[in-house]
Design a protein around this motif. Structure first.
Motif, PDB file in Angstrom:
ATOM      1  N   GLY A 100      -4.983   1.607  -8.487  1.00  0.00           N
ATOM      2  CA  GLY A 100      -4.265   3.035  -8.328  1.00  0.00           C
ATOM      3  C   GLY A 100      -3.950   3.249  -9.899  1.00  0.00           C
ATOM      4  O   GLY A 100      -4.044   2.804 -10.941  1.00  0.00           O
ATOM      5  N   ASN A 101      -3.188   4.475 -10.174  1.00  0.00           N
ATOM      6  CA  ASN A 101      -2.574   4.933 -11.373  1.00  0.00           C
ATOM      7  C   ASN A 101      -1.360   4.471 -11.626  1.00  0.00           C
ATOM      8  O   ASN A 101      -0.371   4.444 -10.774  1.00  0.00           O
ATOM      9  N   ILE A 102      -1.081   4.242 -12.807  1.00  0.00           N
ATOM     10  CA  ILE A 102       0.146   3.518 -13.460  1.00  0.00           C
ATOM     11  C   ILE A 102       0.838   4.855 -14.160  1.00  0.00           C
ATOM     12  O   ILE A 102      -0.234   5.261 -15.352  1.00  0.00           O
ATOM     13  N   ILE A 143       8.541  -3.444 -14.062  1.00  0.00           N
ATOM     14  CA  ILE A 143       8.241  -4.080 -12.641  1.00  0.00           C
ATOM     15  C   ILE A 143       7.278  -5.211 -13.190  1.00  0.00           C
ATOM     16  O   ILE A 143       6.386  -5.151 -14.303  1.00  0.00           O
ATOM     17  N   LEU A 144       7.147  -6.354 -12.706  1.00  0.00           N
ATOM     18  CA  LEU A 144       6.287  -7.588 -12.729  1.00  0.00           C
ATOM     19  C   LEU A 144       5.657  -7.857 -11.495  1.00  0.00           C
ATOM     20  O   LEU A 144       5.953  -7.886 -10.526  1.00  0.00           O
ATOM     21  N   ILE A 145       4.308  -7.564 -11.620  1.00  0.00           N
ATOM     22  CA  ILE A 145       3.396  -7.760 -10.349  1.00  0.00           C
ATOM     23  C   ILE A 145       2.508  -9.046 -10.390  1.00  0.00           C
ATOM     24  O   ILE A 145       1.696  -9.100 -11.635  1.00  0.00           O
ATOM     25  N   ALA A 146       2.886  -9.777  -9.322  1.00  0.00           N
ATOM     26  CA  ALA A 146       1.895 -10.869  -9.213  1.00  0.00           C
ATOM     27  C   ALA A 146       0.847 -10.885  -8.086  1.00  0.00           C
ATOM     28  O   ALA A 146       0.159 -11.537  -7.822  1.00  0.00           O
ATOM     29  N   GLY A 147       1.514  -9.810  -7.183  1.00  0.00           N
ATOM     30  CA  GLY A 147       0.850  -9.698  -6.059  1.00  0.00           C
ATOM     31  C   GLY A 147      -0.249  -8.343  -5.965  1.00  0.00           C
ATOM     32  O   GLY A 147      -0.857  -8.166  -7.121  1.00  0.00           O
ATOM     33  N   THR A 148      -0.485  -7.601  -4.766  1.00  0.00           N
ATOM     34  CA  THR A 148      -1.384  -6.745  -4.905  1.00  0.00           C
ATOM     35  C   THR A 148      -0.744  -5.381  -4.542  1.00  0.00           C
ATOM     36  O   THR A 148      -0.122  -5.450  -3.550  1.00  0.00           O
ATOM     37  N   LYS A 200       0.874  -1.090  -0.044  1.00  0.00           N
ATOM     38  CA  LYS A 200       0.118   0.121   0.044  1.00  0.00           C
ATOM     39  C   LYS A 200       0.919   1.159  -0.096  1.00  0.00           C
ATOM     40  O   LYS A 200       1.869   1.405   0.676  1.00  0.00           O
ATOM     41  N   GLY A 201       0.583   2.309  -0.792  1.00  0.00           N
ATOM     42  CA  GLY A 201       1.224   3.725  -0.778  1.00  0.00           C
ATOM     43  C   GLY A 201       1.738   3.614  -2.453  1.00  0.00           C
ATOM     44  O   GLY A 201       1.569   2.814  -3.405  1.00  0.00           O
ATOM     45  N   ASN A 202       2.398   4.721  -2.562  1.00  0.00           N
ATOM     46  CA  ASN A 202       2.763   5.331  -3.841  1.00  0.00           C
ATOM     47  C   ASN A 202       4.275   5.003  -4.068  1.00  0.00           C
ATOM     48  O   ASN A 202       4.991   4.821  -3.299  1.00  0.00           O
ATOM     49  N   LEU A 203       4.517   4.179  -5.422  1.00  0.00           N
ATOM     50  CA  LEU A 203       5.727   3.507  -5.582  1.00  0.00           C
ATOM     51  C   LEU A 203       6.488   4.298  -6.765  1.00  0.00           C
ATOM     52  O   LEU A 203       5.734   4.287  -7.764  1.00  0.00           O
ATOM     53  N   THR A 204       7.656   4.447  -6.480  1.00  0.00           N
ATOM     54  CA  THR A 204       8.208   4.766  -7.929  1.00  0.00           C
ATOM     55  C   THR A 204       9.504   4.149  -8.097  1.00  0.00           C
ATOM     56  O   THR A 204      10.178   3.538  -7.004  1.00  0.00           O
ATOM     57  N   PHE A 205       9.956   3.534  -9.156  1.00  0.00           N
ATOM     58  CA  PHE A 205      10.812   2.494  -9.785  1.00  0.00           C
ATOM     59  C   PHE A 205      11.456   3.148 -10.898  1.00  0.00           C
ATOM     60  O   PHE A 205      11.099   4.203 -11.834  1.00  0.00           O
TER      61      PHE A 205
END
Length: 147
Positions: free
Chosen positions: A56-58, A30-35, A21-26
């Motif tokens: 959320g927004n991407i 990014i490979l997402i299998a979770g939430t 949970k929260g805003n993330l910056t990479f």
């Protein structure tokens, strides 16, 4: 003899059992299998695997959805794969939906939004330049002789 492969785009992975949970910056892909619940920003690509969820927004280069996403996507190309589901607004130049992929929402051309942002930035820059250099503007006007 063998050298380690150098990658220009580092890969980040959110595993199936992870909930973030929260805003993330990479800075890479990014490979997402979770939430993920929050906004996501990267200069690379985003892949939401089957079972992966983003609420959320991407903002990314390219986005591929095999899982679920709810929010806005700002990217060059968005692909909704087989059994992938996107609900929200897409701001992209290219959109690809494979058979059995679902899209619920609106699509907007990214170039129109980018152009309006660029116009506002240019306008603000010109205003700042004019305010910062009032003497230079006065010097550019032709002087007339007093009679």
């Amino acid at each position: 003899m063998f050298q380690a492969k150098q990658s220009n785009n580092p890969l980040s992975f959110i595993a199936q059992s992870c909930q973030v949970k929260g805003n993330l910056t990479f800075s890479g892909d990014i490979l997402i299998a979770g939430t993920i619940e929050g906004n996501l920003s990267t200069s690379g690509n985003v892949v939401i695997e089957a079972g992966g969820v983003v609420k959320g927004n991407i903002e990314a280069k390219d986005v591929t959805i095999s899982g679920n996403m709810h929010g806005e996507a700002h990217c060059h190309k968005l692909s909704i794969a087989d059994k992938g589901c996107f609900e929200g607004d897409i701001f992209s130049e290219k959109l690809e939906i494979v058979e059995s992929g679902q899209f619920i929402g609106q699509r907007h051309l990214a170039s129109a939004k980018s152009a309006s942002k660029a116009a506002v930035t240019t306008s603000n820059t010109k205003e700042k330049t004019n305010k910062e250099k009032p003497n230079e503007l006065a010097e550019e006007q032709p002087l007339t002789e007093k009679q």
